[in-house]
Write a protein that holds these residues in place. Structure first.
Motif, short mmCIF file in Angstrom:
data_model
loop_
_atom_site.label_atom_id
_atom_site.label_comp_id
_atom_site.label_asym_id
_atom_site.label_seq_id
_atom_site.Cartn_x
_atom_site.Cartn_y
_atom_site.Cartn_z
N ASP A 131 41.34 45.34 52.69
CA ASP A 131 42.29 45.48 51.59
C ASP A 131 43.04 44.19 51.26
OD1 ASP A 131 41.83 48.22 51.02
OD2 ASP A 131 42.95 48.76 52.82
N TYR A 132 42.66 43.11 51.91
CA TYR A 132 43.23 41.79 51.57
C TYR A 132 42.75 41.42 50.17
CZ TYR A 132 44.82 36.99 52.48
OH TYR A 132 45.48 35.79 52.44
N SER A 133 43.66 40.97 49.31
CA SER A 133 43.32 40.72 47.91
C SER A 133 43.24 39.24 47.59
CB SER A 133 44.34 41.38 46.98
OG SER A 133 44.31 42.78 47.12
N GLY A 164 46.87 46.93 53.96
CA GLY A 164 46.80 45.56 53.45
C GLY A 164 47.70 44.60 54.22
N LYS A 207 40.23 43.28 45.88
CA LYS A 207 40.19 43.43 47.33
C LYS A 207 38.87 42.90 47.88
CE LYS A 207 43.36 47.36 47.57
NZ LYS A 207 43.56 48.78 47.99
N LYS A 211 36.92 43.97 50.14
CA LYS A 211 35.83 44.94 50.35
C LYS A 211 35.01 45.12 49.08
CE LYS A 211 38.96 48.90 49.63
NZ LYS A 211 39.56 50.09 50.29
N TYR A 212 35.64 45.04 47.92
CA TYR A 212 34.90 45.19 46.67
C TYR A 212 34.05 43.95 46.37
CZ TYR A 212 38.03 49.16 46.08
OH TYR A 212 38.71 50.35 46.27
N ASP A 256 43.71 40.57 40.74
CA ASP A 256 43.64 40.81 42.17
C ASP A 256 42.46 41.74 42.50
OD1 ASP A 256 45.85 39.25 42.59
OD2 ASP A 256 47.26 40.93 42.57
#
Length: 291
Positions: A167-169, A273, A179, A181-182, A177
């Protein structure tokens, strides 16, 4: 370039202890050196380039099993050569961005392991794919199929970081922003699509690196750190007998961080996050990264 600038770059790459700068420096130096070698090679009029005649043949990792016994070393060398400037640039940018986040939470030793073994895993998946799927049979038999580039190693760092702190952006141009993972999922999907293209070799290598990065963090969360193979064995120390009959309690290291506490913080990051951590929790992670 001034002498001070050169010294600063030399210190940052080779003496700072930051593995991301080390690999960026090595990749860049190798690219520049061989790009300069390519100039007279091209101007000679023999056609092609040094990359076609030298790098691919002697430094690229081959798909042919028959070539592998005498080109075994290429499982390492292929990771440090690039096809062109933009191939190098984008790999090094991702390595820098993801490397900063990775090293905020984990140790340089772990970075070295994920980077190098991600490259190894990428080469092995590439080799497997080109010797299993019939569509690659002809090019594999010809002995001309090779792969070069640090993309598999960089992909391992990207996916490992995204698995560690999903969840780090990051703030991206036009997208805002996003994340981690995406971002990682998007790259994996693109590489899966790329396995059905003329550049399938690179896509398979990327996927191999991604699998290694994901598996490493999952094993780390379970208490198994594969990078311990890089640990230096402690030297034996001779302890003098205490003749006075008094015992001295061992001094406690005030900076030592409990692994359970670190695991709890990492779990919190994965759920809410990095930005939701308290100041004390961030300091705890910082201390842990130094040990």
């Amino acid at each position: 370039m001034s002498n001070n600038t050169f010294k600063d770059l030399k210190h940052k790459v080779f003496q700072s202890g930051d593995p991301s700068y080390l690999y960026i420096g090595i990749n860049t130096i190798i690219f520049v050196v061989f790009a300069l070698i390519n100039v007279p090679f091209f101007l000679s009029g023999n056609g092609g380039s040094a990359y076609d005649g030298l790098i691919r043949e002697y430094m690229g990792f081959p798909a042919s099993l028959q070539q592998l016994p005498y080109r075994f070393y290429t499982i390492l060398t292929y990771q440090f050569f690039h096809e062109g400037f933009f191939h190098l640039l984008f790999n090094m940018l991702w390595l820098f961005w993801m490397g900063r986040i990775f090293l905020d939470f984990l140790k340089p030793r772990q970075f070295h392991f994920v980077y190098l073994c991600g490259g190894f895993a990428g080469a092995l998946l590439y080799l497997l794919a080109y010797n299993v799927f019939p569509v690659f049979a002809a090019v594999t038999a010809s002995g001309t199929a090779t792969v070069i580039g640090s993309s598999a190693a960089v992909m391992a760092i990207v996916v490992a970081t995204a698995t560690l702190v999903p969840d780090y952006s990051l703030r991206l141009l036009l997208l805002g922003d996003v994340k981690l993972k995406y971002l990682a999922i998007a790259y994996v999907v693109l590489d899966l699509i790329g396995t059905a293209s003329p550049a399938a070799g690179g896509s398979f290598a990327h996927l191999g690196g991604a699998i290694l990065g994901f598996a490493y963090i999952k094993m780390l969360r379970g208490g198994t750190d594969w990078s311990n193979i890089f640990k230096k064995k402690p030297k034996l120390r001779v302890v003098k007998n205490n003749t006075s009959g008094k015992t001295t309690a061992p001094r406690k290291n005030v900076d030592r961080v409990d692994q359970q506490e670190i695991d709890a913080i990492l779990d919190k990051i994965s759920k809410t996050g990095y930005d939701k951590l308290s100041r004390e929790e961030k300091e705890t992670l910082f201390k842990a990264s130094k040990h």
